[in-house]
Design a protein around this motif. Structure first.
Motif, mmCIF file in Angstrom:
data_model
loop_
_atom_site.group_PDB
_atom_site.id
_atom_site.type_symbol
_atom_site.label_atom_id
_atom_site.label_comp_id
_atom_site.label_asym_id
_atom_site.label_seq_id
_atom_site.Cartn_x
_atom_site.Cartn_y
_atom_site.Cartn_z
ATOM 1 N N GLU A 1 -15.415 58.210 26.078
ATOM 2 C CA GLU A 1 -16.610 57.654 26.389
ATOM 3 C C GLU A 1 -17.131 57.967 27.872
ATOM 4 O OE1 GLU A 1 -16.962 53.771 24.930
ATOM 5 O OE2 GLU A 1 -16.764 54.275 22.685
ATOM 6 N N PRO A 2 -18.254 58.376 28.264
ATOM 7 C CA PRO A 2 -18.550 58.394 29.558
ATOM 8 C C PRO A 2 -18.913 56.937 30.152
ATOM 9 C CG PRO A 2 -20.402 59.196 27.933
ATOM 10 C CD PRO A 2 -19.359 58.975 27.250
ATOM 11 N N GLU A 3 -18.565 56.793 31.445
ATOM 12 C CA GLU A 3 -18.626 55.425 31.997
ATOM 13 C C GLU A 3 -20.335 55.234 32.403
ATOM 14 O OE1 GLU A 3 -16.347 54.901 35.421
ATOM 15 O OE2 GLU A 3 -14.740 56.223 34.700
ATOM 16 N N LYS A 4 -20.519 54.040 32.108
ATOM 17 C CA LYS A 4 -21.746 53.650 32.016
ATOM 18 C C LYS A 4 -21.866 53.239 33.589
ATOM 19 C CE LYS A 4 -21.648 51.658 27.331
ATOM 20 N NZ LYS A 4 -21.521 50.554 26.416
#
Length: 75
Positions: free
Chosen positions: A72-75
């Motif tokens: 998942e891409p970092e927020k």
């Protein structure tokens, strides 16, 4: 209380053998502190599990969830 710079200056006044001994002592104490932190975290996690805060999962489900979280891409 001593500043880091003061402690470093004092450490440099020690013999080479004493500096090595100081490093080993500091590393050992750091490891002991980290082990204690991990033990406290493990106890809390087990307590949370026993109170139903976590649901039962298979190892495969956990691995799949971990892999997905890594992608998942970092927020």
């Amino acid at each position: 209380m001593s500043t880091l710079n003061q402690v470093l200056e004092d450490a440099l006044q020690l013999s080479s053998e004493q500096q090595v001994m100081l490093i080993k002592i500091l590393q050992k104490r750091q490891h002991e502190t980290r082990r204690a932190e991990i033990a406290i975290d493990a106890q809390q996690t087990l307590a949370d599990f026993h109170t139903g805060k976590f649901r039962h999962q298979s190892a495969q489900d956990v691995i799949t969830a971990l892999r997905q979280s890594l992608n998942e891409p970092e927020k």
